[in-house]
Motif scaffolding. Structure first.
Motif, mmCIF file in Angstrom:
data_model
loop_
_atom_site.group_PDB
_atom_site.id
_atom_site.type_symbol
_atom_site.label_atom_id
_atom_site.label_comp_id
_atom_site.label_asym_id
_atom_site.label_seq_id
_atom_site.Cartn_x
_atom_site.Cartn_y
_atom_site.Cartn_z
ATOM 1 N N PHE A 1 0.608 -0.986 0.090
ATOM 2 C CA PHE A 1 -0.126 -0.097 0.070
ATOM 3 C C PHE A 1 0.349 0.901 -0.474
ATOM 4 C CE2 PHE A 1 -4.286 -0.524 -0.086
ATOM 5 C CZ PHE A 1 -4.123 -1.982 0.236
ATOM 6 N N SER A 2 2.582 1.144 0.311
ATOM 7 C CA SER A 2 3.178 2.226 0.512
ATOM 8 C C SER A 2 3.734 2.572 -1.185
ATOM 9 C CB SER A 2 4.007 1.928 1.776
ATOM 10 O OG SER A 2 5.359 2.497 1.479
ATOM 11 N N ALA B 1 -2.430 7.895 -7.706
ATOM 12 C CA ALA B 1 -3.263 9.588 -6.907
ATOM 13 C C ALA B 1 -4.758 8.932 -7.179
ATOM 14 C CB ALA B 1 -2.568 10.402 -8.368
ATOM 15 N N ASP B 2 -5.531 10.269 -6.329
ATOM 16 C CA ASP B 2 -7.204 10.172 -6.686
ATOM 17 C C ASP B 2 -7.535 10.623 -7.789
ATOM 18 O OD1 ASP B 2 -9.578 10.520 -4.856
ATOM 19 O OD2 ASP B 2 -9.184 13.053 -5.390
ATOM 20 N N PRO B 3 -8.173 9.539 -8.145
ATOM 21 C CA PRO B 3 -9.286 8.946 -7.970
ATOM 22 C C PRO B 3 -9.494 7.471 -8.195
ATOM 23 C CG PRO B 3 -10.085 9.599 -10.100
ATOM 24 C CD PRO B 3 -9.181 10.818 -9.971
ATOM 25 N N VAL B 4 -8.142 7.089 -8.025
ATOM 26 C CA VAL B 4 -7.743 6.007 -8.362
ATOM 27 C C VAL B 4 -7.945 5.293 -6.701
ATOM 28 C CG1 VAL B 4 -6.288 3.937 -8.469
ATOM 29 C CG2 VAL B 4 -6.116 6.378 -10.000
ATOM 30 N N SER C 1 -1.401 6.784 4.034
ATOM 31 C CA SER C 1 -1.168 7.640 3.739
ATOM 32 C C SER C 1 0.438 8.474 4.440
ATOM 33 C CB SER C 1 -2.196 8.572 4.788
ATOM 34 O OG SER C 1 -1.759 7.884 6.122
ATOM 35 N N LYS C 2 0.869 7.601 5.217
ATOM 36 C CA LYS C 2 2.112 7.115 5.513
ATOM 37 C C LYS C 2 3.386 7.536 3.807
ATOM 38 C CE LYS C 2 5.525 5.604 9.305
ATOM 39 N NZ LYS C 2 5.986 4.518 9.128
ATOM 40 N N ALA C 3 3.243 7.104 3.251
ATOM 41 C CA ALA C 3 3.628 7.169 1.996
ATOM 42 C C ALA C 3 3.724 8.860 1.753
ATOM 43 C CB ALA C 3 3.394 5.352 1.186
ATOM 44 N N ALA C 4 2.312 8.564 0.994
ATOM 45 C CA ALA C 4 1.161 9.453 0.801
ATOM 46 C C ALA C 4 -0.255 10.656 0.827
ATOM 47 C CB ALA C 4 1.014 9.493 -0.913
ATOM 48 N N ALA C 5 0.370 11.358 1.726
ATOM 49 C CA ALA C 5 -0.788 12.584 2.759
ATOM 50 C C ALA C 5 -1.746 12.535 2.467
ATOM 51 C CB ALA C 5 -0.437 13.317 2.796
#
Ligand code: CAA
Length: 293
Positions: free
Chosen positions: A105-106, A113-116, A135-139
């Motif tokens: 998941f990281s 990116a959003d919306p994937v 979220s640690k990898a991408a806020a």
């Protein structure tokens, strides 16, 4: 609502392969990725066999099976595989290990990116915990992380258990329910507590069947027969444990014991003993029952 057209699946084992097959049959452009050539080749062969069997049994026209095959592609490289590019949702179905899932998941959170949507087929690991790794990898990526729990065998079983993490956005849940329904499944919601609903209820029952056997309440055939004929289960709990894998059952019981903070969920000593002996069920040829005959 961003429409899902392309589905990525990570993990080409029984669950990932089944999810990919169902997605492709339902008309989605589908890519399934694993870390080794051998895993991907095995998955491809299983798809060919199961689609051919569906045609043979008259459940599917040859043209539809061919169309499903043409929508399926295979990639090597796990979460990093180039072939996953363009996916609107990635469904992870790798080994049931929190550290491995956190790593996947990281990678996914950085890459998509959003919306994937980043979905996990976990049967017991916390969605909030997997979301936190993302979220640690991408806020903010945890807003797109959700549980999409399929059942084995995926082409046959009707249910998808949908589990929101603490941060999962409502829009993501709606899109996942719509996708599950487009795949011909029924989506039902559960909250992010250990085992969700399915394994919170199923696994203690299976564990209890091991206690009944260990304590000599009845022979395996009688335990299963009583539950099949008395409760209308398609398989008795001991046969089902072999089918799922005794190691998986023991692991899920440990997750319940940790997550619900209660020793009453620990695996029955007999279940642990069989796992130690390598008698894991269908996959090793022997569990409670002998499957080699
Ligand atoms: N892949 C695709 N199709 C399969 C299959 C597989 N692995 N296994 C069986 N099928 C299909 C067969 O092709 C057959 O369809 P056709 O008659 O059209 O060919 C149909 O399923 C029925 O199979 P069978 O006639 O061979 O056998 P059955 O009637 O005994 O059914 C079963 C087999 C569907 C597995 C049934 O025994 C059953 O429902 N068992 C319970 C399964 C269950 O509880 N699964 C959930 C496990 S828990 C889980 O997955 C979650 C977790 O987190 C641990």
């Amino acid at each position: 609502m961003h429409e899902v057209k392309r589905v990525g699946v990570i993990g080409a084992g029984q669950m990932g392969g089944g999810i990919a097959q169902v997605a492709a049959v339902a008309g989605f452009d589908t890519v399934v990725s694993d870390t080794t050539d051998a895993a991907v080749e095995r998955c491809k062969a299983t798809h060919a066999k199961l689609l051919a069997r569906a045609v043979e049994k008259g459940r599917m026209e040859q043209a539809d099976a061919d169309a499903a095959s043409s929508r399926l592609t295979y990639a090597v490289g796990g979460a990093e595989a180039d072939g996953l590019s363009g996916a609107d949702i990635v469904i992870e179905a790798v080994v049931e290990d929190a550290a491995v899932k956190a790593k996947v998941f990281s990678t996914l959170a950085k890459r998509f990116a959003d919306p994937v949507i980043l979905a996990t087929n976990t049967s017991s690991i916390s969605i909030t915990e997997i979301g936190a790794a993302a979220s640690k990898a991408a806020a903010g990526a945890d807003a797109r992380v959700i549980g999409m729990h399929f059942f084995y065998p995926v082409p046959v079983m009707q249910l998808v258990e949908v589990i929101n993490g603490l941060a999962t956005e409502e829009e993501v849940t709606k899109r996942v329910i719509a996708l599950a329904e487009a795949m011909g499944k029924t989506a039902l919601p559960a909250n992010d507590r250990a085992g969700f609903v399915s394994n919170r209820v199923l696994m203690p029952m299976i564990n209890e069947a091991f206690y009944a056997l260990m304590e000599g309440v009845a022979e395996p055939e009688a335990i299963d027969g009583i539950m099949k004929l008395g409760c209308n289960f398609p398989m008795g709990p001991l046969r089902l444990a072999d089918f799922i894998g005794l190691d998986t059952c023991a692991h899920i019981m440990d997750v319940l014991a940790e997550g619900l903070n209660s020793e009453r969920y620990r695996p029955c000593p007999l279940l642990r003993q069989l796992v130690t002996a390598g008698r894991l069920g269908d996959k090793t040829g022997r569990g409670i029952f002998d499957h080699q005959k």
